[in-house]
Write an enzyme that holds these catalytic residues in place. Sequence first.
Site, mmCIF file in Angstrom:
data_model
loop_
_atom_site.group_PDB
_atom_site.id
_atom_site.type_symbol
_atom_site.label_atom_id
_atom_site.label_comp_id
_atom_site.label_asym_id
_atom_site.label_seq_id
_atom_site.Cartn_x
_atom_site.Cartn_y
_atom_site.Cartn_z
ATOM 1 N N TRP A 125 1.005 -1.145 0.053
ATOM 2 C CA TRP A 125 -0.084 0.130 0.154
ATOM 3 C C TRP A 125 1.042 1.093 0.086
ATOM 4 C CZ3 TRP A 125 -1.823 2.946 4.744
ATOM 5 C CH2 TRP A 125 -2.707 3.675 4.566
ATOM 6 N N ASP A 206 -1.072 -5.472 9.021
ATOM 7 C CA ASP A 206 -1.991 -4.431 8.849
ATOM 8 C C ASP A 206 -3.300 -5.128 8.205
ATOM 9 O OD1 ASP A 206 -3.311 -2.220 7.900
ATOM 10 O OD2 ASP A 206 -1.944 -1.697 6.398
ATOM 11 N N LYS A 241 -13.545 -0.127 5.197
ATOM 12 C CA LYS A 241 -14.172 -1.006 4.289
ATOM 13 C C LYS A 241 -15.130 -1.961 4.566
ATOM 14 C CE LYS A 241 -10.586 0.395 1.544
ATOM 15 N NZ LYS A 241 -9.444 1.137 1.964
HETATM 16 C C1 LIG Z 1 -3.367 -1.932 3.166
HETATM 17 C C2 LIG Z 1 -3.972 -0.655 3.844
HETATM 18 N N1 LIG Z 1 -3.738 -0.499 4.911
HETATM 19 C C3 LIG Z 1 -4.242 0.593 5.686
HETATM 20 C C4 LIG Z 1 -5.382 1.346 4.895
HETATM 21 C C5 LIG Z 1 -5.937 2.565 5.500
HETATM 22 O O1 LIG Z 1 -7.055 2.361 6.038
HETATM 23 P P1 LIG Z 1 -8.055 3.794 6.432
HETATM 24 O O2 LIG Z 1 -8.663 4.080 5.184
HETATM 25 O O3 LIG Z 1 -9.007 3.283 7.406
HETATM 26 O O4 LIG Z 1 -7.130 4.769 6.776
HETATM 27 C C6 LIG Z 1 -5.668 0.954 3.542
HETATM 28 C C7 LIG Z 1 -6.750 1.555 2.933
HETATM 29 O O5 LIG Z 1 -6.680 1.606 1.658
HETATM 30 C C8 LIG Z 1 -5.054 -0.088 3.086
HETATM 31 O O6 LIG Z 1 -5.238 -0.653 1.882
#
Ligand SMILES: Cc1ncc(COP(=O)(O)O)c(C=O)c1O
Length: 390
Positions: A125, A206, A241
């Site tokens: 990410w 994560d 999500k």
């Molecule tokens: C792998 C990963 N970690 C963390 C996040 C962050 O999540 P949030 O939108 O709740 O901050 C995302 C969001 O797309 C993600 O894909």
Amino acid sequence: MAPRDPILGITEAFNADANPAKINLGVGVYYDDNGKVPLLDCVRRAESLMMEQSAPRTYLPIEGLAVYDKAVQELVFGADSPVIQEKRAITVQAVGGTGALKIGADFLKRFAPEGTEVFISDPSWENHRALFEGAGFTVNNYAYYDAATHGVNFEAMLADLKSMPQGAIVVLHACCHNPTGADLTSAQWDQVIAAVAERGLIPFLDMAYQGFGSGIAEDGAVVRRFVAAGGPLLVSNSFSKSFSLYGERVGALSIAAGSAEEAARVLSQLKRVVRTNYSNPPTHGGKVVATVLNTPELRQLWEAELAGMRVRIKQTRDSFVAKLRERAPAHDFEFVREQVGMFSYSGLTKQQVEQLRAESIYAVDTGRICVAALNSKNIDRVIDAIAKVL
Ligand SMILES: Cc1ncc(COP(=O)(O)O)c(C=O)c1O
């Protein structure tokens, strides 16, 4: 000027496109079959209950709403987890999954020995690197994706894990790897967990997509396996999500400490990090999630609605592969069916992605597409365009 965010840049280009038939596959959110971000029924009903009670908006404790933290901890570790029973678990409410990662990164930077480095998957990410670098760490990659097989290059990954310095922090995607959609098998996780223990690495899981892979408990199983292996563990999770609550910014950081006494010290330090970043988390999203998780009827509804999103993504993968087999039989897209979660590394090249853009279909330059942005109305147009650029 700071560099532009590559994914938000796609959205800007998409917004500026006047073609009414434009399609944005570059997004990072779940759309339903009508191309809309859903408002889950469990959320709507929890909000109605909250409206009836109409509570004042005082500050939350620094670590967040207690009923939220407890419910999330049980969701992440499993209600019968030994870390909970032994009072070694800490959970603090966070501003989304990003906030959870940031609290964890700041906390680790403060206490990890000088020179401790962070390892993230190649690719990962895109915010992982920036986030840990922003906290002051040097960030390296470990091998992960193999473009030739469209899967994980597990041998290379394991070799990298085994050669990391003792005490290094390794960020792992618990499920539904973003951006590739390629996850580890259960047997591969066993080897990863053994390598992490052998090298004395600090695992930071994560988990932004719990419930989008195989199920809530199935996707969370990796957390329980790390707990069983012993050693410290950090887990960031997000409800952006799984509750379709993106803008409410709801997530949490959970840590498995070595003892109840260590847990108390860790919590005190996490509170210091939160206090100096944003003082305390926002109320609304935490209350919604806590209400749903703690009300049996709403929780059941949530689980069913989440299953609905998961199943639709799987069906869309099937339909994408079947349609491409018909329209472009010389190309094998079977791997898309094997990938998990909202995203797919489609194998489309940067040049092909650019050609798709000329058809008003937007994807990430790496070939990442959001499977959840496909629906019964737009999929044929996307398939036709892909067949054409192939
Ligand atoms: C792998 C990963 N970690 C963390 C996040 C962050 O999540 P949030 O939108 O709740 O901050 C995302 C969001 O797309 C993600 O894909």
